[in-house]
Write a protein that holds these residues in place. Structure first.
Motif, PDB file in Angstrom:
ATOM      1  N   MET A   1       0.825  -1.161  -0.055  1.00 52.98           N
ATOM      2  CA  MET A   1       0.011   0.032  -0.026  1.00 52.98           C
ATOM      3  C   MET A   1       0.861   1.278   0.016  1.00 52.98           C
ATOM      4  SD  MET A   1      -2.944   0.886   2.699  1.00 52.98           S
ATOM      5  CE  MET A   1      -2.702   2.645   3.412  1.00 52.98           C
ATOM      6  N   ALA A   2       0.650   2.284  -0.711  1.00 57.62           N
ATOM      7  CA  ALA A   2       1.346   3.370  -0.894  1.00 57.62           C
ATOM      8  C   ALA A   2       1.025   4.372   0.143  1.00 57.62           C
ATOM      9  CB  ALA A   2       0.717   4.105  -1.977  1.00 57.62           C
ATOM     10  N   ASP A   3       2.144   5.112   0.571  1.00 53.84           N
ATOM     11  CA  ASP A   3       2.035   6.025   1.671  1.00 53.84           C
ATOM     12  C   ASP A   3       1.286   7.281   1.277  1.00 53.84           C
ATOM     13  OD1 ASP A   3       2.487   7.220   4.170  1.00 53.84           O
ATOM     14  OD2 ASP A   3       4.508   8.131   3.351  1.00 53.84           O
ATOM     15  N   LEU A   4       0.120   7.391   2.004  1.00 52.04           N
ATOM     16  CA  LEU A   4      -0.817   8.691   1.652  1.00 52.04           C
ATOM     17  C   LEU A   4      -0.631   9.821   2.564  1.00 52.04           C
ATOM     18  CD1 LEU A   4      -3.874   6.479   0.487  1.00 52.04           C
ATOM     19  CD2 LEU A   4      -2.184   7.117  -1.025  1.00 52.04           C
ATOM     20  N   ALA A   5       0.204   9.896   3.140  1.00 51.58           N
ATOM     21  CA  ALA A   5       0.528  10.864   4.325  1.00 51.58           C
ATOM     22  C   ALA A   5       0.305  12.161   3.695  1.00 51.58           C
ATOM     23  CB  ALA A   5       1.725  10.780   4.905  1.00 51.58           C
ATOM     24  N   ASN A   6       1.244  12.432   2.600  1.00 51.25           N
ATOM     25  CA  ASN A   6       1.205  13.805   1.571  1.00 51.25           C
ATOM     26  C   ASN A   6      -0.288  14.234   1.107  1.00 51.25           C
ATOM     27  OD1 ASN A   6       2.867  15.894   1.006  1.00 51.25           O
ATOM     28  ND2 ASN A   6       2.599  15.327  -0.992  1.00 51.25           N
ATOM     29  N   GLN A   7      -0.955  13.050   0.748  1.00 53.56           N
ATOM     30  CA  GLN A   7      -2.326  13.528   0.025  1.00 53.56           C
ATOM     31  C   GLN A   7      -3.143  13.694   1.175  1.00 53.56           C
ATOM     32  OE1 GLN A   7      -0.136  11.185  -0.933  1.00 53.56           O
ATOM     33  NE2 GLN A   7      -0.414  10.753  -3.311  1.00 53.56           N
ATOM     34  N   ARG A   9      -2.504  15.134   4.183  1.00 51.55           N
ATOM     35  CA  ARG A   9      -2.130  16.464   4.620  1.00 51.55           C
ATOM     36  C   ARG A   9      -2.654  17.565   3.423  1.00 51.55           C
ATOM     37  NH1 ARG A   9       1.526  20.000   3.015  1.00 51.55           N
ATOM     38  NH2 ARG A   9       2.530  18.368   1.683  1.00 51.55           N
ATOM     39  N   LEU A  10      -2.452  17.352   2.172  1.00 55.27           N
ATOM     40  CA  LEU A  10      -3.043  18.279   1.390  1.00 55.27           C
ATOM     41  C   LEU A  10      -4.681  18.182   1.421  1.00 55.27           C
ATOM     42  CD1 LEU A  10      -0.855  17.636  -1.795  1.00 55.27           C
ATOM     43  CD2 LEU A  10      -0.787  19.706  -0.364  1.00 55.27           C
ATOM     44  N   ALA A  11      -5.179  17.278   1.621  1.00 58.46           N
ATOM     45  CA  ALA A  11      -6.868  17.110   1.675  1.00 58.46           C
ATOM     46  C   ALA A  11      -7.136  17.865   2.981  1.00 58.46           C
ATOM     47  CB  ALA A  11      -7.128  15.503   1.648  1.00 58.46           C
ATOM     48  N   ALA A  12      -6.521  17.627   3.948  1.00 57.28           N
ATOM     49  CA  ALA A  12      -6.634  18.133   5.330  1.00 57.28           C
ATOM     50  C   ALA A  12      -6.868  19.761   5.185  1.00 57.28           C
ATOM     51  CB  ALA A  12      -5.735  17.783   6.527  1.00 57.28           C
ATOM     52  N   ASP A  13      -5.652  20.190   4.431  1.00 54.49           N
ATOM     53  CA  ASP A  13      -5.608  21.741   4.240  1.00 54.49           C
ATOM     54  C   ASP A  13      -6.720  22.257   3.212  1.00 54.49           C
ATOM     55  OD1 ASP A  13      -4.002  23.917   4.589  1.00 54.49           O
ATOM     56  OD2 ASP A  13      -3.434  24.070   2.643  1.00 54.49           O
ATOM     57  N   VAL A  17      -9.551  20.941   7.691  1.00 55.31           N
ATOM     58  CA  VAL A  17      -9.922  20.152   8.986  1.00 55.31           C
ATOM     59  C   VAL A  17      -8.590  19.589   9.308  1.00 55.31           C
ATOM     60  CG1 VAL A  17     -12.429  19.426   8.410  1.00 55.31           C
ATOM     61  CG2 VAL A  17     -10.474  18.015   7.778  1.00 55.31           C
ATOM     62  N   GLY A  18      -8.484  18.748  10.506  1.00 53.85           N
ATOM     63  CA  GLY A  18      -7.147  18.246  10.889  1.00 53.85           C
ATOM     64  C   GLY A  18      -7.083  17.048   9.879  1.00 53.85           C
ATOM     65  N   VAL A  19      -5.976  16.468  10.039  1.00 51.43           N
ATOM     66  CA  VAL A  19      -5.419  15.120   9.390  1.00 51.43           C
ATOM     67  C   VAL A  19      -6.517  13.971   9.775  1.00 51.43           C
ATOM     68  CG1 VAL A  19      -3.447  13.558   8.819  1.00 51.43           C
ATOM     69  CG2 VAL A  19      -3.103  16.053   8.959  1.00 51.43           C
ATOM     70  N   VAL A  49     -14.572  10.849  -3.162  1.00 58.50           N
ATOM     71  CA  VAL A  49     -13.245   9.677  -2.790  1.00 58.50           C
ATOM     72  C   VAL A  49     -12.920  10.242  -1.516  1.00 58.50           C
ATOM     73  CG1 VAL A  49     -11.452   8.672  -3.544  1.00 58.50           C
ATOM     74  CG2 VAL A  49     -13.095   9.147  -5.313  1.00 58.50           C
ATOM     75  N   VAL A  50     -12.582  11.485  -1.244  1.00 56.21           N
ATOM     76  CA  VAL A  50     -12.029  12.114  -0.142  1.00 56.21           C
ATOM     77  C   VAL A  50     -12.906  13.011   0.417  1.00 56.21           C
ATOM     78  CG1 VAL A  50     -10.277  13.558   0.688  1.00 56.21           C
ATOM     79  CG2 VAL A  50      -9.771  12.023  -1.216  1.00 56.21           C
ATOM     80  N   LYS A  51     -13.263  12.785   1.990  1.00 52.71           N
ATOM     81  CA  LYS A  51     -14.298  13.519   2.691  1.00 52.71           C
ATOM     82  C   LYS A  51     -13.987  13.904   3.860  1.00 52.71           C
ATOM     83  CE  LYS A  51     -18.391  10.844   0.689  1.00 52.71           C
ATOM     84  NZ  LYS A  51     -19.293   9.832   0.903  1.00 52.71           N
ATOM     85  N   ARG A  52     -14.446  14.762   4.512  1.00 59.71           N
ATOM     86  CA  ARG A  52     -14.230  15.097   6.103  1.00 59.71           C
ATOM     87  C   ARG A  52     -15.103  14.389   6.666  1.00 59.71           C
ATOM     88  NH1 ARG A  52     -16.648  20.643   4.940  1.00 59.71           N
ATOM     89  NH2 ARG A  52     -14.573  21.240   4.911  1.00 59.71           N
TER      90      ARG A  52
END
Length: 147
Positions: A1-7, A9-13, A17-19, A49-52
């Protein structure tokens, strides 16, 4: 599985909201991993696909139930008390409750002509001086005086 930490973080911004409040669809992780720009992530957010995640609150239900019990006089035993008796029911409040009750009874008796205006004034001043413990004591004093 890929590391999605950067994505994440960007999505949170972008979602403001927080990460920890960023949710990513587990079935679309490959698409998320390929999204490297903010614009890519905006597109994924629009697709859903990405939500809060919703805020996690603390339920007041148990507190309300406890307050209802306390209003009925429960949960107020020795082990639940903090502070002196005078802090829980201040002397002034006790006095106010007592004197108002006595004055109410005195006014009622005067209006019903049970006592005349002169005796009313004498008894009123005695009550003000703290001579009577409670309404029952005041009434017994009046009954004794009539004999």
């Amino acid at each position: 599985m890929a590391d999605l930490a950067n994505q994440k973080r960007l999505a949170a911004d972008l979602l403001k909201v927080g990460v920890t409040r960023v949710w990513m669809d587990p079935e679309r992780l490959e698409d998320i991993a390929t999204a490297i720009t903010r614009e890519d992530l905006r597109g994924l957010i629009e697709e859903g696909v990405v939500k809060r995640r919703p805020k996690v609150g603390i339920s007041r239900g148990r507190a309300r139930a406890r307050d209802i019990k306390r209003a009925k006089g429960h949960r107020k035993g020795q082990g639940s008390r903090r502070g002196a008796a005078g802090a829980r029911a201040p002397k002034k409040e006790q006095w106010m409750r007592k004197i108002r009750a006595q004055r109410k009874v005195l006014k009622q008796m005067r209006d019903e002509k049970t006592i005349d205006a002169h005796n009313y004034r004498i008894l009123y001043m005695k009550a003000k001086g703290g001579e009577f413990r409670n309404v029952a004591h005041l009434k017994s004093y009046i009954a004794y005086q009539k004999k």
